[in-house]
Design a protein around this motif. Structure first.
Motif, PDB file in Angstrom:
ATOM      1  N   LEU A   1      -8.856 -10.159  -1.058  1.00  0.00           N
ATOM      2  CA  LEU A   1      -7.890  -9.266  -0.414  1.00  0.00           C
ATOM      3  C   LEU A   1      -8.143  -7.848  -0.904  1.00  0.00           C
ATOM      4  CD1 LEU A   1      -5.321  -8.621   1.216  1.00  0.00           C
ATOM      5  CD2 LEU A   1      -3.981  -9.234  -0.826  1.00  0.00           C
ATOM      6  N   LYS A   2      -8.368  -6.943   0.028  1.00  0.00           N
ATOM      7  CA  LYS A   2      -8.601  -5.542  -0.332  1.00  0.00           C
ATOM      8  C   LYS A   2      -7.266  -4.843  -0.586  1.00  0.00           C
ATOM      9  CE  LYS A   2     -12.983  -5.022   2.133  1.00  0.00           C
ATOM     10  NZ  LYS A   2     -13.722  -4.326   3.209  1.00  0.00           N
ATOM     11  N   VAL A   3      -7.178  -4.193  -1.744  1.00  0.00           N
ATOM     12  CA  VAL A   3      -5.970  -3.482  -2.143  1.00  0.00           C
ATOM     13  C   VAL A   3      -6.322  -1.994  -2.215  1.00  0.00           C
ATOM     14  CG1 VAL A   3      -4.166  -3.234  -3.878  1.00  0.00           C
ATOM     15  CG2 VAL A   3      -5.212  -5.477  -3.474  1.00  0.00           C
ATOM     16  N   PHE A   4      -5.885  -1.229  -1.245  1.00  0.00           N
ATOM     17  CA  PHE A   4      -6.178   0.202  -1.196  1.00  0.00           C
ATOM     18  C   PHE A   4      -5.150   0.936  -2.049  1.00  0.00           C
ATOM     19  CE2 PHE A   4      -7.809  -1.694   2.699  1.00  0.00           C
ATOM     20  CZ  PHE A   4      -9.128  -1.254   2.668  1.00  0.00           C
ATOM     21  N   ASN A   5      -5.571   1.351  -3.213  1.00  0.00           N
ATOM     22  CA  ASN A   5      -4.674   1.875  -4.245  1.00  0.00           C
ATOM     23  C   ASN A   5      -4.634   3.417  -4.225  1.00  0.00           C
ATOM     24  OD1 ASN A   5      -2.958   1.830  -6.470  1.00  0.00           O
ATOM     25  ND2 ASN A   5      -4.651   1.833  -7.927  1.00  0.00           N
ATOM     26  N   LYS A   6      -3.717   3.943  -5.009  1.00  0.00           N
ATOM     27  CA  LYS A   6      -3.523   5.380  -5.226  1.00  0.00           C
ATOM     28  C   LYS A   6      -3.043   6.099  -3.963  1.00  0.00           C
ATOM     29  CE  LYS A   6      -6.799   5.595  -9.055  1.00  0.00           C
ATOM     30  NZ  LYS A   6      -7.852   6.361  -9.747  1.00  0.00           N
ATOM     31  N   LEU A   7      -2.101   5.452  -3.270  1.00  0.00           N
ATOM     32  CA  LEU A   7      -1.474   6.068  -2.107  1.00  0.00           C
ATOM     33  C   LEU A   7      -0.775   7.367  -2.478  1.00  0.00           C
ATOM     34  CD1 LEU A   7      -0.494   5.887   0.880  1.00  0.00           C
ATOM     35  CD2 LEU A   7       1.445   4.529   0.051  1.00  0.00           C
ATOM     36  N   ASP A   8      -0.254   7.428  -3.715  1.00  0.00           N
ATOM     37  CA  ASP A   8       0.474   8.615  -4.157  1.00  0.00           C
ATOM     38  C   ASP A   8      -0.413   9.854  -4.246  1.00  0.00           C
ATOM     39  OD1 ASP A   8      -0.532   6.819  -6.261  1.00  0.00           O
ATOM     40  OD2 ASP A   8      -0.008   8.462  -7.607  1.00  0.00           O
TER      41      ASP A   8
ATOM     42  N   ASN B   1      -3.458  -2.647   8.359  1.00  0.00           N
ATOM     43  CA  ASN B   1      -2.977  -3.833   7.650  1.00  0.00           C
ATOM     44  C   ASN B   1      -3.949  -5.006   7.770  1.00  0.00           C
ATOM     45  OD1 ASN B   1      -0.647  -2.524   6.845  1.00  0.00           O
ATOM     46  ND2 ASN B   1       0.507  -3.144   8.684  1.00  0.00           N
ATOM     47  N   GLU B   2      -4.746  -5.012   8.858  1.00  0.00           N
ATOM     48  CA  GLU B   2      -5.718  -6.095   9.022  1.00  0.00           C
ATOM     49  C   GLU B   2      -6.820  -6.007   7.961  1.00  0.00           C
ATOM     50  OE1 GLU B   2      -4.600  -4.240  11.461  1.00  0.00           O
ATOM     51  OE2 GLU B   2      -3.383  -5.726  12.550  1.00  0.00           O
ATOM     52  N   GLU B   3      -7.118  -4.790   7.528  1.00  0.00           N
ATOM     53  CA  GLU B   3      -8.188  -4.619   6.542  1.00  0.00           C
ATOM     54  C   GLU B   3      -7.720  -4.927   5.128  1.00  0.00           C
ATOM     55  OE1 GLU B   3     -10.880  -1.104   7.194  1.00  0.00           O
ATOM     56  OE2 GLU B   3      -9.287  -0.535   8.600  1.00  0.00           O
ATOM     57  N   GLY B   4      -6.463  -4.708   4.831  1.00  0.00           N
ATOM     58  CA  GLY B   4      -5.955  -4.950   3.485  1.00  0.00           C
ATOM     59  C   GLY B   4      -4.544  -4.411   3.331  1.00  0.00           C
ATOM     60  N   VAL B   5      -4.174  -4.143   2.087  1.00  0.00           N
ATOM     61  CA  VAL B   5      -2.830  -3.673   1.766  1.00  0.00           C
ATOM     62  C   VAL B   5      -2.946  -2.318   1.088  1.00  0.00           C
ATOM     63  CG1 VAL B   5      -0.686  -4.181   0.557  1.00  0.00           C
ATOM     64  CG2 VAL B   5      -2.083  -6.055   1.444  1.00  0.00           C
ATOM     65  N   VAL B   6      -2.136  -1.351   1.541  1.00  0.00           N
ATOM     66  CA  VAL B   6      -2.134  -0.014   0.943  1.00  0.00           C
ATOM     67  C   VAL B   6      -0.971   0.067  -0.032  1.00  0.00           C
ATOM     68  CG1 VAL B   6      -2.014   2.470   1.389  1.00  0.00           C
ATOM     69  CG2 VAL B   6      -3.127   0.958   3.039  1.00  0.00           C
ATOM     70  N   VAL B   7      -1.269   0.416  -1.303  1.00  0.00           N
ATOM     71  CA  VAL B   7      -0.234   0.432  -2.343  1.00  0.00           C
ATOM     72  C   VAL B   7      -0.448   1.640  -3.252  1.00  0.00           C
ATOM     73  CG1 VAL B   7      -0.106  -2.092  -2.351  1.00  0.00           C
ATOM     74  CG2 VAL B   7      -1.567  -0.914  -4.017  1.00  0.00           C
ATOM     75  N   SER B   8       0.520   1.840  -4.125  1.00  0.00           N
ATOM     76  CA  SER B   8       0.383   2.733  -5.268  1.00  0.00           C
ATOM     77  C   SER B   8       0.734   1.916  -6.498  1.00  0.00           C
ATOM     78  CB  SER B   8       1.316   3.947  -5.155  1.00  0.00           C
ATOM     79  OG  SER B   8       1.314   4.675  -6.369  1.00  0.00           O
ATOM     80  N   ALA B   9      -0.229   1.703  -7.368  1.00  0.00           N
ATOM     81  CA  ALA B   9      -0.002   0.846  -8.530  1.00  0.00           C
ATOM     82  C   ALA B   9       1.074   1.398  -9.444  1.00  0.00           C
ATOM     83  CB  ALA B   9      -1.307   0.680  -9.307  1.00  0.00           C
ATOM     84  N   LEU B  10       1.398   2.678  -9.329  1.00  0.00           N
ATOM     85  CA  LEU B  10       2.435   3.272 -10.174  1.00  0.00           C
ATOM     86  C   LEU B  10       3.836   3.038  -9.617  1.00  0.00           C
ATOM     87  CD1 LEU B  10       0.726   6.697 -11.020  1.00  0.00           C
ATOM     88  CD2 LEU B  10       0.970   4.722 -12.517  1.00  0.00           C
ATOM     89  N   ARG B  11       3.946   2.618  -8.355  1.00  0.00           N
ATOM     90  CA  ARG B  11       5.253   2.428  -7.712  1.00  0.00           C
ATOM     91  C   ARG B  11       5.434   0.950  -7.378  1.00  0.00           C
ATOM     92  NH1 ARG B  11       4.707   7.397  -3.346  1.00  0.00           N
ATOM     93  NH2 ARG B  11       4.527   9.099  -4.878  1.00  0.00           N
ATOM     94  N   ALA B  12       6.285   0.308  -8.138  1.00  0.00           N
ATOM     95  CA  ALA B  12       6.484  -1.135  -7.966  1.00  0.00           C
ATOM     96  C   ALA B  12       6.997  -1.478  -6.569  1.00  0.00           C
ATOM     97  CB  ALA B  12       7.450  -1.646  -9.032  1.00  0.00           C
ATOM     98  N   GLU B  13       7.746  -0.564  -5.928  1.00  0.00           N
ATOM     99  CA  GLU B  13       8.332  -0.862  -4.619  1.00  0.00           C
ATOM    100  C   GLU B  13       7.270  -1.000  -3.531  1.00  0.00           C
ATOM    101  OE1 GLU B  13       8.463   3.653  -5.211  1.00  0.00           O
ATOM    102  OE2 GLU B  13       8.876   1.826  -6.382  1.00  0.00           O
ATOM    103  N   THR B  14       6.067  -0.461  -3.762  1.00  0.00           N
ATOM    104  CA  THR B  14       5.000  -0.568  -2.753  1.00  0.00           C
ATOM    105  C   THR B  14       4.202  -1.856  -2.879  1.00  0.00           C
ATOM    106  OG1 THR B  14       3.326   0.546  -4.125  1.00  0.00           O
ATOM    107  CG2 THR B  14       4.770   1.949  -2.786  1.00  0.00           C
ATOM    108  N   LEU B  15       4.513  -2.674  -3.887  1.00  0.00           N
ATOM    109  CA  LEU B  15       3.701  -3.860  -4.154  1.00  0.00           C
ATOM    110  C   LEU B  15       4.211  -5.117  -3.460  1.00  0.00           C
ATOM    111  CD1 LEU B  15       2.998  -3.386  -7.977  1.00  0.00           C
ATOM    112  CD2 LEU B  15       1.681  -2.561  -6.018  1.00  0.00           C
ATOM    113  N   THR B  16       5.373  -5.052  -2.803  1.00  0.00           N
ATOM    114  CA  THR B  16       5.927  -6.238  -2.144  1.00  0.00           C
ATOM    115  C   THR B  16       4.989  -6.796  -1.069  1.00  0.00           C
ATOM    116  OG1 THR B  16       8.175  -5.463  -2.576  1.00  0.00           O
ATOM    117  CG2 THR B  16       7.904  -7.159  -0.886  1.00  0.00           C
TER     118      THR B  16
END
Length: 580
Positions: A527-534, A547-562
Motif C-alpha cells: 500500500l502506497k502511503v503518500f506522506n508529508k501532506l502538511d 485514492n486508487e493509487e494509495g493514501v495521502v497522509v501527514s505522519a505528524l497529524r494523527a487525524e489524517t491516518l484513519t
C-alpha cells in the motif's frame, strides 16, 4: 690495490642508501637508489653525480630569493651534465626540502604528505626546475602542479651553454585576471631578481584570506566541495547532486560549493577534465575547503590519480553513505553489518606504498622475500570479514527464531519501506505512540524497530520500521543488511511511505520498487502511503495521487491516518485469508 679504498667507500654508500627490489629482467632484481632529500629518476647515475645531487640538497639560500645565484648555477650545471630536468622544492626559510631528478622534458613532484596547507593557506614550498632545449618555460603541467599542490611559486630556469639564463615565475592570484587564476612575473636572470620572494608570498596569502568568505570555523568539521561528473542529462545530475548535499548534511559536513560537469565520456584517470580539476583546486584554496566529495563511485586508480594531484581528502558517494551508517548504527547487529560493508569497500582500494623494503616481512628460513605489507593487510581484512560473517549468521539465526515465535502466535506483520527520510519513523511513532528517533535527515535511523499496533477492529499486528533505501545504494551495504531485510520476507503487508512534498518523488518510487523486486519482495501486498501532506502547497493538492493509487497522509497529524488504517486493515485481512 688502488681500487680497494674506492670499493670500500662505494660499499659504504650502498649500505647507507635503501634500494627498491622488484621483478627485473635478466638478473631478476633492479636496484634504484634513494637518497634522503633526493627523488626521481636516479637510475644509472654515477657516484659523483649522486654526490653532486646530495651537495645540492644541502645548500641553503636567503628566504628573500626565489633561488640564489650559487644554487641556480649548481642546478644548471648538474641538469646540463645529466641532460635531464632537475627541480628543487624549497621551503620558505630557504632550505631545500627535496631535489627531483626528472626526464629530458618533465619532472614529477613526489607526494608532499609531510607539509600541510591548512586553512586555505599556501603550502609553504616553492618549486624551481630547469628547462632544457626549446620547451615552453611554463607548461600546462606546471600550472596544474601549482594549483593542485597549492605551491607558493612555480619557477622555470632556462639554461644557455650550461649556465642559468632566465627565471620564469608564475604564482596563484585570489581573483581571476583575463580568465586565469594565476599570473606570470617578467622573466629575469636569477642574479637580478629585485622583488622579495617572502614578501610576495605573504601578501598573496593575505589577499586569499581577505577574499575567502567568512566561515563558521570548526576545527573538527569537514568543509567540502561537491563534484558531480555525468554523461547523462543535466536535470538528473542536478537532482542527484541535491541529494548528495542532504547526505553531506546528514554526515555533519559543511558544503562550501558544488561543481557539475557534463562530459561525453568519463576521464579514465581523473573522472573529470584536468582543467576542471585545476579550477576545483583553486576554488578550494579560496573557500578553505579540506574535502572533495564526488557524487560518483570512484575506482581505486581514480582516487589515487586525484589524491596524487591534491592535498585534499577525496571520498565518493559510497564511502559517505558508509560513514553515515557507521555513525548511526546503534545495535550490535547494525555495527557488524556496517563494518563488514566498510571492509569490503576498502579491500580493493588497498594499494602498494612507496616505501621499498619496509613492505617486506619474513623470518629466517622463510622461502622467498616474505609476505608484503599489502598482503598482510588484505589477509587481515579477509579474516575479519570471515569472522563478521560468522557473527552475523548467528544474529540471523536469532532473528529467524524470533520470527518463528511470531508465526506460531499468528500475529500479522506490517513492514514500513520507502526512500530514506520519507517519514517512516515518524509514522511509526504516531501510529504506536512511541518515541523512536526521527529527524529530518537522510538515514537518521538504521536499526530495525518493531512495535505492536492495535487496529480499531480489535486486530493486533506487529509493525516494523526498516532502513531506508536510496539510489545507488552500495551493493556491499545491501548485502551486509541481508539479515535485517529478511524481516520483510515475513511481512503480510508492506506500507511504501513516499515523501510527496519532494518534487523527485516519482523517481524515488522507481528506486524503491526496483530494490523491492531485486530483494524478491514484489509479491507481497503493498500500500502506497503518500506522506508529508502538511508540506505540500494547498494550490498543488489537485496534483496529488488519487485514492486508487494509495493514501495521502501527514505522519505528524494523527487525524489524517484513519483512511490509512482502514485500507491497511482491509488489505491485511485479504492477505491473511490468502495465506490460510
Amino acid at each position: 690495490m688502488t681500487l680497494f679504498p674506492f670499493r670500500v667507500r662505494r660499499a659504504a654508500l650502498l649500505a647507507d642508501w635503501p634500494w627498491r627490489g622488484g621483478a627485473g629482467k635478466g638478473c631478476g632484481i633492479t636496484r634504484r637508489l634513494a637518497i634522503a632529500g633526493i627523488t626521481g629518476h636516479i637510475n644509472g647515475l654515477k657516484p659523483k653525480q649522486l654526490r653532486d645531487l646530495e651537495r645540492l640538497a644541502q645548500k641553503k639560500m636567503r628566504p628573500e630569493d626565489i633561488i640564489g645565484r650559487e644554487v641556480a648555477r649548481a642546478l644548471a650545471e648538474i641538469s646540463t651534465e645529466l641532460n635531464r630536468r632537475v627541480g628543487l622544492l624549497i621551503h620558505r626559510s630557504g632550505r631545500i626540502e627535496t631535489v627531483i631528478v626528472g626526464d629530458y622534458d618533465r619532472i614529477t613532484i613526489p607526494a608532499l604528505a609531510g607539509v600541510g596547507a591548512a586553512g586555505g593557506r599556501l603550502r609553504g614550498l616553492r618549486c624551481v626546475h630547469t628547462v632544457l632545449g626549446r620547451a615552453a618555460a611554463v607548461s600546462e603541467e606546471d600550472i596544474m602542479d601549482l594549483a593542485c599542490l597549492r605551491l607558493d611559486l612555480m619557477a622555470s630556469l632556462t639554461i644557455r651553454e650550461g649556465l642559468p639564463d632566465l627565471l620564469h615565475t608564475v604564482h596563484l592570484i585570489p581573483r581571476q585576471i583575463d580568465g586565469r587564476d594565476w599570473t606570470t612575473l617578467p622573466p629575469v636572470h636569477p642574479a637580478n631578481v629585485q622583488q622579495s620572494c617572502l614578501s610576495l608570498i605573504e601578501a598573496l596569502e593575505e589577499e586569499f584570506v581577505r577574499e575567502r568568505p567568512v566561515l563558521d570555523v570548526d576545527q573538527g568539521k569537514d568543509r567540502a566541495i561537491l563534484v558531480s561528473v555525468t554523461t547523462g542529462s543535466r536535470s538528473e545530475a542536478e537532482e542527484s547532486l541535491a541529494e548528495l548535499v542532504e547526505l553531506a548534511r546528514s554526515a555533519g559536513v559543511e558544503v562550501l560549493g558544488q561543481v557539475l560537469q557534463r562530459r561525453k565520456q568519463m576521464h579514465p584517470r581523473f573522472i573529470l577534465g584536468r582543467g576542471k580539476l585545476v579550477e576545483i583546486m583553486l576554488m578550494s584554496l579560496r573557500m578553505g575547503a579540506n574535502l572533495l566529495l564526488f557524487d560518483q563511485e570512484l575506482s581505486p586508480s581514480q582516487i589515487r590519480s586525484v589524491t596524487d594531484h591534491t592535498d585534499l581528502r577525496v571520498i565518493d558517494r559510497t564511502q559517505l553513505i558508509l560513514d553515515i551508517f557507521a555513525s548511526r548504527a546503534r545495535s550490535r547487529e547494525g555495527k557488524l553489518q556496517v563494518e563488514m560493508a566498510q571492509l569490503k569497500y576498502m579491500l580493493p582500494k588497498l594499494t602498494t606504498r612507496d616505501d621499498a623494503l619496509s613492505r617486506l616481512t619474513g623470518g629466517i628460513g622463510a622461502r622467498g622475500p616474505g609476505e608484503t605489507r599489502l598482503e598482510i593487510d588484505r589477509r587481515r581484512i579477509n579474516d575479519r570479514i570471515a569472522r563478521l560473517s560468522k557473527e552475523l549468521k548467528g544474529v540471523g539465526n536469532q532473528r529467524y527464531h524470533r520470527r518463528s515465535r511470531r508465526r506460531k502466535r499468528d500475529v500479522p506483520v506490517i513492514s514500513l519501506v520507502g526512500y530514506t527520510n520519507a517519514g517512516k519513523s515518524t509514522l511509526l511513532n504516531t501510529l504506536t505512540k512511541s518515541d523512536i528517533q526521527a529527524e529530518d535527515l537522510l538515514f537518521a535511523t538504521l536499526d530495525p524497530t518493531s512495535r505492536r499496533l492495535r487496529f480499531p477492529q480489535d486486530m493486533e499486528v506487529i509493525i516494523t520500521d526498516t532502513v531506508g533505501f536510496i539510489r545507488h545504494l552500495p551493493a556491499d551495504l545491501l548485502k551486509a543488511f541481508e539479515s535485517t531485510l529478511e524481516e520483510l520476507l515475513e511481512a503480510d503487508l508492506l506500507l511504501h511511505v513516499i515523501d510527496v512534498s519532494n518534487p523527485a518523488w516519482p523517481r524515488q518510487v522507481e528506486v524503491v520498487e526496483s530494490l523491492l523486486t531485486k530483494l524478491e519482495l514484489d509479491t507481497i501486498p503493498c500500500l502506497k502511503v503518500f506522506n508529508k501532506l502538511d508540506l505540500v502547497d494547498p494550490e498543488d493538492y489537485g496534483q496529488l495521487p488519487s485514492n486508487e493509487e494509495g493514501v495521502v497522509v501527514s505522519a505528524l497529524r494523527a487525524e489524517t491516518l484513519t483512511p490509512l488504517l482502514t485500507r491497511a486493515w482491509t488489505m491485511l485481512r485479504e492477505s491473511v485469508d490468502r495465506r490460510e
